[in-house]
Design an enzyme around this catalytic site. Structure first.
Site, PDB file in Angstrom:
ATOM      1  N   ASP A  77     -28.419  -0.892  21.865  1.00  0.00           N
ATOM      2  CA  ASP A  77     -27.310  -1.117  20.932  1.00  0.00           C
ATOM      3  C   ASP A  77     -26.089  -1.505  21.752  1.00  0.00           C
ATOM      4  O   ASP A  77     -25.382  -0.649  22.246  1.00  0.00           O
ATOM      5  CB  ASP A  77     -27.085   0.156  20.135  1.00  0.00           C
ATOM      6  CG  ASP A  77     -25.948   0.048  19.135  1.00  0.00           C
ATOM      7  OD1 ASP A  77     -25.344  -1.030  19.042  1.00  0.00           O
ATOM      8  OD2 ASP A  77     -25.659   1.060  18.474  1.00  0.00           O
ATOM      9  N   HIS A 111     -22.453  -7.075  19.891  1.00  0.00           N
ATOM     10  CA  HIS A 111     -21.335  -6.498  20.646  1.00  0.00           C
ATOM     11  C   HIS A 111     -21.716  -6.179  22.083  1.00  0.00           C
ATOM     12  O   HIS A 111     -22.858  -5.824  22.389  1.00  0.00           O
ATOM     13  CB  HIS A 111     -20.714  -5.296  19.927  1.00  0.00           C
ATOM     14  CG  HIS A 111     -21.610  -4.116  19.702  1.00  0.00           C
ATOM     15  ND1 HIS A 111     -21.733  -3.092  20.598  1.00  0.00           N
ATOM     16  CD2 HIS A 111     -22.396  -3.790  18.664  1.00  0.00           C
ATOM     17  CE1 HIS A 111     -22.553  -2.173  20.112  1.00  0.00           C
ATOM     18  NE2 HIS A 111     -22.983  -2.583  18.947  1.00  0.00           N
ATOM     19  N   GLU A 153     -16.964  -2.562  19.937  1.00  0.00           N
ATOM     20  CA  GLU A 153     -17.421  -2.230  18.585  1.00  0.00           C
ATOM     21  C   GLU A 153     -17.536  -0.731  18.417  1.00  0.00           C
ATOM     22  O   GLU A 153     -17.209  -0.175  17.373  1.00  0.00           O
ATOM     23  CB  GLU A 153     -18.766  -2.904  18.310  1.00  0.00           C
ATOM     24  CG  GLU A 153     -19.241  -2.778  16.867  1.00  0.00           C
ATOM     25  CD  GLU A 153     -20.249  -1.664  16.648  1.00  0.00           C
ATOM     26  OE1 GLU A 153     -20.799  -1.593  15.559  1.00  0.00           O
ATOM     27  OE2 GLU A 153     -20.490  -0.840  17.574  1.00  0.00           O
ATOM     28  N   GLU A 154     -18.001  -0.047  19.469  1.00  0.00           N
ATOM     29  CA  GLU A 154     -18.246   1.393  19.353  1.00  0.00           C
ATOM     30  C   GLU A 154     -16.955   2.181  19.152  1.00  0.00           C
ATOM     31  O   GLU A 154     -16.961   3.241  18.538  1.00  0.00           O
ATOM     32  CB  GLU A 154     -18.974   1.910  20.602  1.00  0.00           C
ATOM     33  CG  GLU A 154     -20.332   1.257  20.851  1.00  0.00           C
ATOM     34  CD  GLU A 154     -21.398   1.729  19.879  1.00  0.00           C
ATOM     35  OE1 GLU A 154     -21.131   2.655  19.090  1.00  0.00           O
ATOM     36  OE2 GLU A 154     -22.502   1.160  19.912  1.00  0.00           O
ATOM     37  N   ASP A 169     -20.294  -3.851  24.138  1.00  0.00           N
ATOM     38  CA  ASP A 169     -20.157  -2.476  24.641  1.00  0.00           C
ATOM     39  C   ASP A 169     -21.291  -1.580  24.175  1.00  0.00           C
ATOM     40  O   ASP A 169     -22.039  -1.914  23.254  1.00  0.00           O
ATOM     41  CB  ASP A 169     -18.811  -1.881  24.199  1.00  0.00           C
ATOM     42  CG  ASP A 169     -18.693  -1.751  22.692  1.00  0.00           C
ATOM     43  OD1 ASP A 169     -19.166  -2.656  21.973  1.00  0.00           O
ATOM     44  OD2 ASP A 169     -18.134  -0.745  22.223  1.00  0.00           O
ATOM     45  N   ASP A 215     -27.747  -6.164  15.198  1.00  0.00           N
ATOM     46  CA  ASP A 215     -27.374  -4.873  15.769  1.00  0.00           C
ATOM     47  C   ASP A 215     -28.164  -3.758  15.105  1.00  0.00           C
ATOM     48  O   ASP A 215     -28.339  -3.777  13.888  1.00  0.00           O
ATOM     49  CB  ASP A 215     -25.871  -4.635  15.534  1.00  0.00           C
ATOM     50  CG  ASP A 215     -25.349  -3.425  16.281  1.00  0.00           C
ATOM     51  OD1 ASP A 215     -26.068  -2.896  17.143  1.00  0.00           O
ATOM     52  OD2 ASP A 215     -24.205  -3.021  16.001  1.00  0.00           O
TER      53      ASP A 215
HETATM   54 ZN   LIG Z   1     -24.184  -1.533  17.602  1.00  0.00          ZN
END
Ligand SMILES: [Zn+2]
Length: 242
Positions: A144, A83, A178-179, A85, A201
């Site tokens: 992340d 991801h 995603e967050e 973001d 991830d």
């Molecule tokens: Zn993540």
């Protein structure tokens, strides 16, 4: 010919400098922040420069395809996801990544009195004697999931450099938001050929999770009596028993 880590680490140090925090207070658009577009466009260009077929959807999904090696054209397509973001709980702007080539295990003093101490952080202790990257303490690092993106594009370049490694068709999907949990409704299912995907991830090295995951969260309200657990005996009704 490069080793795999040489294809991953410089990319990671570059990607974390893009501010791509999503915005959990702005869920009406996908992506929730323009910084994700900036990184997505740069990644499409980078993949195209490697000779990979790459494009961007209207909702800021990066899609790329690496054809199968000769003789593997009929193998199932496998996807790799990461991801774009980062969490908006801590600033992700103006990130300064700090590379420690051979971590000696000593406490690492960061800005604002923050200290990374391997005696208190087992994950850090597990990397004594190895290379680590941390932020300067004023921001998130953004590993992340910039680490996932770097690992995947590094693997793509590695496969291109090593045509003797046989593989089926590979699909790459970098998703926004995603967050916040708001990216997946725009997932371009109709354009995906993969029969299975791996999300690269978070988590510990070597960890493999098998699950259907999304980042939605729920706010649940309970009505009832509140009591401190220390004095709850005879007062609190155990929800598991009622
Ligand atoms: Zn993540």
């Amino acid at each position: 010919m490069s080793g795999y880590i040489d294809l991953v680490l410089p990319r990671f140090l570059r990607y974390v400098r893009y501010g791509t925090a999503s915005d959990s207070a702005n869920l009406s658009v996908t992506p929730t922040t323009p910084g994700q577009w900036t990184l997505a466009r740069a990644l499409v260009q980078e993949l195209q420069d490697l000779g990979v077929d790459a494009s961007l959807t209207d909702s800021c999904y990066v899609l790329a395809r690496l054809p199968a090696s000769a003789g593997r054209e009929h193998a199932p397509t496998i996807g790799f996801l990461a991801h774009l973001d980062t969490s908006d709980e801590v600033s992700g702007e103006n990130v300064t990544p700090i590379l420690v080539e051979n971590y000696d295990g000593n406490p690492i003093q960061l800005a604002a009195g923050i200290c990374l101490d391997s005696e208190k952080e087992p994950d850090l202790a597990a990397h004594i004697g190895r290379a680590i990257v941390h932020s300067d303490g004023t921001t998130l690092l953004g590993a992340d999931d910039k680490a996932g993106i770097a690992a995947i594009i590094g693997a793509v370049e590695y496969l291109l450099q090593n045509p003797d490694i046989a593989h089926g068709p590979v699909e790459i999907i970098f998703s926004p938001d995603e967050e916040t949990g708001k990216g997946l409704p725009a997932f371009p299912r109709d354009q995906i050929h993969a029969v299975a995907c791996y999300t690269v991830d978070g988590g510990a090295q070597g960890e493999l999770e098998s699950e259907c995951f999304n980042a939605y969260h729920a706010a649940v309200s309970f009505r009832g009596r509140v009591t401190h657990l220390g004095t709850a005996r005879g007062v609190l009704v155990n929800a598991a028993l009622s």
